[in-house]
Design an enzyme around this catalytic site. Structure first.
Site, mmCIF file in Angstrom:
data_model
loop_
_atom_site.group_PDB
_atom_site.id
_atom_site.type_symbol
_atom_site.label_atom_id
_atom_site.label_comp_id
_atom_site.label_asym_id
_atom_site.label_seq_id
_atom_site.Cartn_x
_atom_site.Cartn_y
_atom_site.Cartn_z
ATOM 1 N N ASP A 67 39.671 15.851 76.520
ATOM 2 C CA ASP A 67 39.294 15.322 75.210
ATOM 3 C C ASP A 67 40.410 14.428 74.683
ATOM 4 O O ASP A 67 41.501 14.893 74.380
ATOM 5 C CB ASP A 67 39.055 16.490 74.249
ATOM 6 C CG ASP A 67 38.423 16.057 72.934
ATOM 7 O OD1 ASP A 67 38.267 14.838 72.724
ATOM 8 O OD2 ASP A 67 38.090 16.942 72.124
ATOM 9 N N HIS A 99 40.088 12.928 71.869
ATOM 10 C CA HIS A 99 40.056 13.337 70.459
ATOM 11 C C HIS A 99 40.241 12.173 69.486
ATOM 12 O O HIS A 99 40.618 12.372 68.329
ATOM 13 C CB HIS A 99 41.134 14.397 70.206
ATOM 14 C CG HIS A 99 40.712 15.456 69.231
ATOM 15 N ND1 HIS A 99 41.146 15.498 67.927
ATOM 16 C CD2 HIS A 99 39.884 16.526 69.369
ATOM 17 C CE1 HIS A 99 40.618 16.541 67.309
ATOM 18 N NE2 HIS A 99 39.836 17.177 68.152
ATOM 19 N N GLU A 122 36.354 12.773 76.988
ATOM 20 C CA GLU A 122 35.626 12.857 75.725
ATOM 21 C C GLU A 122 36.273 11.981 74.662
ATOM 22 O O GLU A 122 37.500 11.961 74.532
ATOM 23 C CB GLU A 122 35.595 14.314 75.253
ATOM 24 C CG GLU A 122 34.856 14.518 73.948
ATOM 25 C CD GLU A 122 34.729 15.978 73.599
ATOM 26 O OE1 GLU A 122 34.557 16.288 72.397
ATOM 27 O OE2 GLU A 122 34.784 16.827 74.518
ATOM 28 N N GLU A 179 30.164 13.726 68.808
ATOM 29 C CA GLU A 179 30.360 14.655 67.703
ATOM 30 C C GLU A 179 30.454 13.951 66.358
ATOM 31 O O GLU A 179 30.233 14.568 65.320
ATOM 32 C CB GLU A 179 31.608 15.501 67.936
ATOM 33 C CG GLU A 179 32.915 14.730 67.821
ATOM 34 C CD GLU A 179 34.105 15.558 68.283
ATOM 35 O OE1 GLU A 179 34.841 16.055 67.424
ATOM 36 O OE2 GLU A 179 34.288 15.684 69.503
ATOM 37 N N ASP A 187 26.499 17.300 67.674
ATOM 38 C CA ASP A 187 26.831 18.596 67.090
ATOM 39 C C ASP A 187 25.670 19.047 66.212
ATOM 40 O O ASP A 187 25.308 18.365 65.255
ATOM 41 C CB ASP A 187 28.117 18.479 66.264
ATOM 42 C CG ASP A 187 28.667 19.818 65.820
ATOM 43 O OD1 ASP A 187 27.881 20.608 65.256
ATOM 44 O OD2 ASP A 187 29.867 20.076 66.021
ATOM 45 N N HIS A 206 28.252 19.438 71.405
ATOM 46 C CA HIS A 206 29.562 19.758 70.840
ATOM 47 C C HIS A 206 29.421 21.015 69.998
ATOM 48 O O HIS A 206 28.512 21.127 69.184
ATOM 49 C CB HIS A 206 30.001 18.577 69.966
ATOM 50 C CG HIS A 206 31.301 18.734 69.270
ATOM 51 N ND1 HIS A 206 31.393 19.093 67.933
ATOM 52 C CD2 HIS A 206 32.570 18.564 69.694
ATOM 53 C CE1 HIS A 206 32.657 19.124 67.572
ATOM 54 N NE2 HIS A 206 33.404 18.808 68.613
#
Length: 382
Positions: free
Chosen positions: A181, A183, A207, A233, A256, A283
Site C-alpha cells: 500500500d 497509501h 495499492e 477506497e 469501501d 477495502h
C-alpha cells in the site's frame, strides 16, 4: 412490512461509527458509517436525516437510498455517502433478519462458500514485518498487506525506497503473497521508481500508487508496469469509479462499503467492474459490521478476488478493540488456509453485542487522522 421508528448511532473505539435502525414492530438492523477522522461530520448528517426517515417503510431500501442520494441537491462525497452507508447496511440487515436469511440470499444467492482474506502487517512506520508475517501465518493467513514507505518528499532519495523492497522480499521468502500500500504517500516521481523496484518480487498488487485525484498519473503508471494496480477506497460512488474503469488503469477495485453508500452501491460497483474484467477486493480496515457487509457482496460477485480484514491491524491496537469486539459470535472470522467460511446466519451473519456497544459509546472520543511533517516543516501525506 414495518415502518422506521428509530435511528440511533454509536461512536466507538477505536474509530468506528455504528448505526441501529428499529422499525415499529421492534425488529432492528445494524449498519456501520465509519469515516475515519471525520466522525462528527457523519454524525451531523445522520442527525439531519433521522427525522426524514421516520415512518418510511424499512423494506423500501432502494427508495430510501435514492431519496438519500438525490434528495438533498448536493450529492456524493465521503461524508454523505458514509452516512448513507450506515443506513443502507442497517436496512439490509433488518430486512434479511425478518426473512431469516443471509443478506446474500436477497442479492441473488452465493457463488462461493468461502472467501480468501488478507491481514495487515507493519504499521505507519513499518518494521519487523518478517516476524509479523510469521505470526499471520500461524493465524491461518497466506496473504498480507503492508505500507510501502514512511513519509516521502515529492522527490526524495531513491535509497529511501530500498527498505520497502527488503521488507517485501523478506515476506515473499516465507511463501506469502504481499500487497503493498503506497497509501497516497508516494508522489509520481518516486512512485515510478518504487513500482519498478518492486516488480521483480511479484507483489500481489500495489495499492493507491498515486492518490485517486490523479487519474492521468495513475493511467501513465498502469501503462508502464506489469504489477496489478489496486485502488478505490477514496472513490465514493459508481460515478466516481466510472472514469477509472473507462481509463483502464485499475486492475483490482477496492471500494469501501462504509464510504460508497453501503451494500446497495457496493453491489452495483462490483457489477460495473465485472464488465471491465476488473477484480473486486473491498477495502475494509474497519469494524465487524463493515466486514460482514463486504462479505455479503463478496459472496455473490463473480469477480471477487480477496477481502481485507482488520484483525490485529495497528489502528485497532491503540484502543484495545479489534475485529472480534462488539459481537457475540467472533468465531465467524476464523481463518483457515487463507480463507474464511461464508457466514450462514441471518442478516449480516454477526450478532452485535448491544450492551457492549452502548457501554463503550459513552464519552467515546473521535479518532483524529494523523499526518507527517517533512524536514522543512512541510505537510506530508499520511
Amino acid at each position: 412490512m414495518g415502518k422506521i421508528a428509530k435511528i440511533e448511532y454509536f461512536r466507538l473505539p477505536p474509530r468506528w461509527l455504528y448505526v441501529k435502525i428499529t422499525d415499529d414492530s421492534g425488529a432492528a438492523g445494524w449498519g456501520e458509517a465509519s469515516l475515519e477522522g471525520h466522525t462528527q461530520a457523519v454524525e451531523g448528517c445522520l442527525d439531519a436525516w433521522a427525522e426524514r426517515y421516520l415512518g418510511l417503510e424499512a423494506d423500501d431500501i432502494e427508495h430510501i437510498w435514492q431519496l438519500s442520494y438525490r434528495g438533498g441537491f448536493y450529492r456524493g462525497g465521503p461524508v454523505l455517502m458514509s452516512a448513507l452507508s450506515g443506513i443502507d447496511i442497517a436496512l439490509w440487515d433488518l430486512k434479511a433478519r425478518k426473512l431469516n436469511v443471509p443478506i446474500y440470499q436477497l442479492l441473488g444467492g452465493k457463488v462461493r462458500d468461502k472467501l480468501r482474506v488478507y491481514a495487515w502487517i507493519g504499521g505507519d512506520r513499518p518494521d519487523d514485518v518478517e516476524i509479523q508475517a510469521k505470526a499471520r501465518q500461524s493465524q491461518g493467513f497466506n496473504a498480507v498487506k503492508m505500507n510501502g514507505t514512511e513519509d516521502l518528499g515529492w522527490l526524495d532519495s531513491p535509497g529511501k525506497l530500498d527498505a520497502c523492497v527488503q521488507r517485501v522480499r523478506a515476506v515473499r521468502s516465507l511463501g506469502m503473497d504481499v500487497g503493498v500500500d503506497f497509501h497516497g504517500r508516494v508522489h509520481k516521481p518516486m512512485a515510478k521508481q518504487l513500482v519498478a523496484k518492486l516488480s521483480p518480487l511479484d507483489p500481489l498488487f500495489v495499492e493507491e500508487p498515486l492518490l485517486s485525484e490523479n487519474l492521468a498519473g495513475i493511467a501513465q503508471l498502469a501503462n508502464n508496469c506489469t504489477v496489478p494496480i489496486a485502488l478505490g477506497e477514496r472513490l465514493h460512488s459508481r460515478w466516481d469509479v466510472k472514469p477509472f474503469l473507462e481509463a483502464g488503469c485499475v486492475d483490482i477495485l477496492q471500494p469501501d462499503v462504509c464510504h460508497v453508500g453501503g451494500i446497495s452501491e457496493l453491489r452495483r460497483i462490483a457489477s460495473a467492474a465485472e464488465t471491465y474484467d476488473i477484480a473486486l477486493a473491498p477495502h475494509c480496515p474497519l469494524g465487524p459490521i463493515a466486514l460482514a457487509a463486504c462479505v455479503q457482496v463478496d459472496a455473490v460477485s463473480a469477480n471477487f478476488a480477496i477481502q481485507e480484514m482488520s484483525l490485529g491491524i495497528h489502528y485497532n491496537n491503540i484502543k484495545g478493540q479489534d475485529l472480534t469486539s462488539y459481537t457475540l459470535n467472533p468465531e465467524v472470522w476464523d481463518v483457515k488456509e487463507g480463507y474464511i467460511n461464508l457466514p450462514t446466519g441471518p442478516g449480516l451473519g454477526i450478532e452485535v453485542d448491544e450492551v457492549q456497544v452502548r457501554e463503550y459509546s459513552v464519552d467515546s472520543k473521535a479518532w483524529v487522522s494523523p499526518f507527517f511533517t517533512g524536514p522543512g516543516g512541510e505537510f506530508r501525506e499520511w
